[in-house]
Design an enzyme around this catalytic site. Structure first.
Site, PDB file in Angstrom:
ATOM      1  N   ILE A  38      40.934  38.164  34.326  1.00 63.22           N
ATOM      2  CA  ILE A  38      41.181  36.798  33.825  1.00 63.22           C
ATOM      3  C   ILE A  38      40.745  35.730  34.820  1.00 63.22           C
ATOM      4  O   ILE A  38      40.786  34.552  34.513  1.00 63.22           O
ATOM      5  CB  ILE A  38      42.660  36.576  33.404  1.00 63.22           C
ATOM      6  CG1 ILE A  38      43.601  36.759  34.591  1.00 63.22           C
ATOM      7  CG2 ILE A  38      43.029  37.496  32.249  1.00 63.22           C
ATOM      8  CD1 ILE A  38      45.027  36.293  34.318  1.00 63.22           C
ATOM      9  N   HIS A 102      42.748  49.505  42.146  1.00 62.25           N
ATOM     10  CA  HIS A 102      41.911  48.959  41.079  1.00 62.25           C
ATOM     11  C   HIS A 102      40.493  48.770  41.585  1.00 62.25           C
ATOM     12  O   HIS A 102      40.262  48.502  42.753  1.00 62.25           O
ATOM     13  CB  HIS A 102      42.477  47.652  40.510  1.00 62.25           C
ATOM     14  CG  HIS A 102      42.688  46.556  41.514  1.00 62.25           C
ATOM     15  ND1 HIS A 102      43.702  46.565  42.450  1.00 62.25           N
ATOM     16  CD2 HIS A 102      42.009  45.404  41.716  1.00 62.25           C
ATOM     17  CE1 HIS A 102      43.647  45.454  43.177  1.00 62.25           C
ATOM     18  NE2 HIS A 102      42.622  44.736  42.757  1.00 62.25           N
TER      19      HIS A 102
END
Length: 142
Positions: A38, A102
């Site tokens: 995002i 991640h």
């Protein structure tokens, strides 16, 4: 691989995996979840995370690694980009912000060096004797 129940109720990525926080999901398997970042630094900037909660790569059991790499490849192919960066940070000093392993898949637009991931690579001339000693030390611990 079966989904793991190893999660952290306070982790934002574990909350995204559970659906408690919405995301723009790209791929989900038993072991991996991928979604668009995002706060992208390029269009198509995606994250690929294991469903097993581990803060750093060396904390993640080996059986969770293979599917992550395969997922990164699928996303790169699906985006049709020729140039891209795969980035993974461990620890605050290495710029890790979320304490859940991640990987960033960041497309690099071909029309600009200033778009996408922009980094320097400050190389230094290494002393060959020092490199030899370091290699021997590391190999002895593998």
């Amino acid at each position: 691989m079966a989904a793991s129940s190893h999660t952290d109720d306070n982790c934002i990525f574990c909350k995204i995996i559970k659906g408690d926080i919405p995301s723009f999901k790209l791929i989900e398997t038993d072991a991996v979840y991928s979604f668009l970042d995002i706060g992208p630094i390029a269009p198509g900037h995606a994250l690929v995370i294991p469903k097993y909660h581990a803060a750093k790569l060396h904390d993640l059991p080996d059986e969770h690694l293979g599917e992550i790499l395969a997922t990164l490849k699928k996303i790169a192919v699906a985006q049709g980009v020729e140039n891209y960066n795969i980035l993974q940070n461990n620890g605050r000093i290495a710029h890790q912000v979320v304490d859940h392993v991640h990987f960033h898949m960041i497309p690099k637009p071909s029309d600009s060096d200033e778009a996408g991931l922009v980094i320097g690579w400050p190389t230094k001339k290494a002393d060959m004797d020092d490199l030899k000693k370091l290699a021997e030390d590391i190999k002895g611990k593998l």
